[in-house]
Write an enzyme that holds these catalytic residues in place. Structure first.
Site, short mmCIF file in Angstrom:
data_model
loop_
_atom_site.label_atom_id
_atom_site.label_comp_id
_atom_site.label_asym_id
_atom_site.label_seq_id
_atom_site.Cartn_x
_atom_site.Cartn_y
_atom_site.Cartn_z
CG PHE A 130 -2.00 1.05 1.11
CD1 PHE A 130 -3.04 0.90 0.21
CD2 PHE A 130 -1.97 2.19 1.90
CE1 PHE A 130 -4.04 1.86 0.09
CE2 PHE A 130 -2.96 3.15 1.79
CZ PHE A 130 -3.99 2.99 0.88
CE1 TYR A 134 -9.78 3.23 6.42
CE2 TYR A 134 -8.68 4.21 8.30
CZ TYR A 134 -8.68 3.83 6.98
OH TYR A 134 -7.56 4.05 6.22
CE LYS A 135 -8.13 -0.33 4.96
NZ LYS A 135 -8.64 0.70 4.06
#
Length: 407
Positions: free
Chosen positions: A127, A219-220
């Site tokens: 990422f 938050y995923k």
């Protein structure tokens, strides 16, 4: 498990032992296959935030640091995340963002590395923020960032730290954490794992794998809300390491207000500044949905959902889409990705039709499965809609080609 008809998909949902968890989520009337980017609102988080704002902040004011336990949130929330990632609560802390936490643990890992080792090894498909942070750490620490498409082959005695994301954000390919960590340790390197696309969706066993450090977001799949606080893991043998962001919450006695920094003992030295109470309270409440969840069952359903999508895309969209994810569930996270040369407008047309996935450059259509609320009929219907959009080229309209700031 698979389903050739919608009735068969509905039957799978009726027999699903996880189906009752869907009621914990406040879902709008769409097919949501993007929980690997942002988890939906839970009813518990909605209620908790209202209480924090209206009562704890509104009425308790500054007293709520003690009376509502705000000061304990970083460790209290960590204790809920720890069993999801195969860690002891004392080895996890919730704080800051994933990027900030990665900066801290990479710096700490370099400080723990064998003498003379100054190379951080990763892969070019990691990422981007992980690579950006690693570049910054390397520049500040007199180290180097090396990238290899085959990091296991590139491991040698010059490597200080191997930094990888367990589940690839584009394709969903999953590393074998235990095997990779053992390979790193054999050459004397430490490991830093990013769990952003695995924590809460798949069984993770950091301690069992012998991982040294890890980070992940809230938050995923953990459903803590946009920009939710992140977490980090530090194995017990590394918790005396120096981390560079020596903020007051990481001090041994923050309210002694001493002029010189004295790090706290253990994992709490990896705290930095004052926690975001509202955001952390939302994450705290959202994590309650996992209280009675067997992650083995979650992984099994995830694999079945993904297999269903792959089979139906093969049957209905095979002339238009190319599978980018591994076919084998054993080497795949909780997502399926496909390639299309006009991936962006295809995804925009799909979202307009009520199926929310996302696009990742240059050509990836990405669909995430969160077994606590994703149904088999959702996947079945999503592929029907996708097939219609592709066959009729409904995506090739001006409004779907216009790029938004967030893709």
């Amino acid at each position: 498990m698979s389903a050739a008809t919608r009735a068969e998909a509905a039957a799978l949902d009726a027999a699903d032992p996880l189906a009752h968890h869907r009621a914990a989520f406040d879902l709008p009337d769409v097919i949501y296959l993007d929980g690997n980017s942002l988890g939906p609102l839970t009813r518990a988080a909605r209620e908790r935030v209202a209480t924090v704002v209206g009562e704890e902040w509104g009425e308790g004011l500054i007293r709520s640091w003690n009376t509502a336990g705000w000061v304990d949130l970083p460790t209290r929330v960590a204790a809920k995340i720890a069993p999801l990632i195969g860690a002891a609560p004392r080895d996890v802390i919730v704080t800051d963002s994933t990027s900030v936490n990665l900066f801290k643990v990479l710096s700490a890992a370099l400080s723990e590395a064998l003498p003379g080792r100054r190379t951080i090894l990763s892969e070019p498909g990691n990422f981007p923020t992980d690579l950006y942070i690693a570049e910054g750490v390397a520049a500040g620490e007199g180290a180097a960032l090396a990238l290899s498409d085959d990091p296991l082959a590139a491991l040698d005695e010059s490597v200080a730290v191997l930094m990888l994301t367990e589940v690839d954000y584009r394709t969903g390919r999953r590393h074998d954490m235990a095997r990779v960590t053992a390979a790193a340790h054999r050459v004397g390197a430490l490991t830093v794992w990013d769990l952003a696309h695995s924590a809460g969706a798949l069984p993770v066993d950091l301690a069992g794998a012998g991982a040294d450090f890890a980070v992940g977001c809230g938050y995923k799949y953990l459903n803590g809300g946009p920009g939710a606080p992140a977490f980090l893991y530090v194995a017990p043998q590394h918790q005396d390491a120096t981390q560079p962001l020596s903020g007051w919450f990481g001090h041994a006695a923050p309210f002694a207000f001493e002029p010189a920094y004295q790090p706290a003992a253990g994992i709490e030295r990896f705290l930095t500044g004052t926690p975001s109470v509202i955001a952390m309270s939302a994450l705290d409440a959202a994590l309650d949905v996992f209280a009675d969840v067997d992650l083995t069952a979650v992984a099994a359903k995830s694999a079945a959902l993904a297999d269903l999508m792959i089979a139906r895309v093969d049957a209905l969209c095979g002339d238009h889409l190319t599978l980018a994810s591994p076919r084998s569930a054993a080497t795949r996270g909780s997502q399926v990705s496909f390639r299309h040369p006009s991936g962006y407008p295809v995804m925009q047309a799909l979202i307009a039709a009520g199926v929310i996935g996302d696009f990742r450059a240059p050509d990836i259509l990405r669909f995430g499965f969160t077994p606590l609320y994703t149904r088999f009929v959702d996947v079945f219907d999503a592929v029907d809609i996708l097939a219609d959009i592709l066959a009729a080229r409904r995506w090739d309209a001006p409004q779907f080609h216009r790029r938004a700031a967030v893709t």
